[in-house]
Design a protein around this motif. Structure first.
Motif: not given
Length: 221
Positions: A63-64, A139-142, A147-150, A187-190
């Motif tokens: 997704f990132w 929308i800011p990426h972080e 939001a996607m994870l939540f 954090r890992r995704a990025q």
């Protein structure tokens, strides 16, 4: 993050968004049937492991990459990562889930006039449709990643609340306790490199396949 972007994010990450997310359990119902989830503790453990071993290794970093591809107007990368995500759905239920929700979100984006989605193709994965909306709405990426994870975690917690069953307070306690795991997955995704990404989760795949023939099921995955 400005107020407009925040309001856009709240709308498109809301469980009230009419794309059918409530009808999927993302494998939790099959885990309940198999006895792997039976109470609040085992439910939390299941979701935390799902975040660590599946989402943080594949769904979130992919997704990132889609977010960055849309930002760069890199159509080839959007197509590449979309195809890889669809190919990674290794059961009929998981594939149908992302295509149905991706289609619903794409149609919603088009009807709201948020973005031109014609170039996305006939089969759009949910992460692709969401990344498209994030880019179009600024929308800011972080924040979009969190939001996607939540949203994924919240959906699984609600399945536990309804089907274990758990009380509403127990469900909210579980959701609150998973904040650290959500932040770690983001954090890992990025930072995860392409060669380190993996969708290897045979146990989850087999549970999903068993769910296809499960008797008395309430959810579509």
């Amino acid at each position: 993050m400005n107020a407009t972007a925040l309001l856009h994010l709240l709308q498109f990450a809301s469980p009230a968004l009419p794309i059918g997310g409530y009808s999927y359990s993302q494998g939790v119902e099959a885990a309940l049937e198999a006895g792997l989830v039976a109470d609040a503790d085992s439910g939390r453990a299941w979701i935390a492991r799902y975040l660590d071993e599946v989402v943080a290794q594949w769904d979130a970093p992919l997704f990132w990459r889609l977010l960055k591809a849309f930002e760069a107007h890199d159509d080839a990368s959007v197509a590449l990562w979309s195809e890889r995500f669809l190919a990674s759905r290794d059961s009929a239920e998981f594939r149908a889930e992302t295509i149905q929700m991706g289609y619903s979100l794409t149609r919603l984006i088009a009807e709201l006039g948020v973005a031109d989605v014609a170039a996305l193709g006939p089969e759009v994965a949910l992460p692709t449709a969401f990344a498209c909306a994030v880019d179009a709405l600024g929308i800011p990426h972080e924040e979009a990643l969190l939001a996607m994870l939540f949203s994924m975690v919240e959906n699984q917690v609600l399945v536990c609340v309804k089907s274990v069953p758990l009380g509403q307070v127990a469900g909210q306690r579980m959701l609150l306790s998973l904040r650290g795991e959500i932040e770690q997955a983001a954090r890992r995704a990025q930072t995860l490199g392409d060669d380190a990404m993996s969708n290897w989760s045979p146990g989850l795949s087999m549970l999903s396949m068993r769910h296809e023939a499960q008797h008395g099921r309430l959810y579509r995955s």
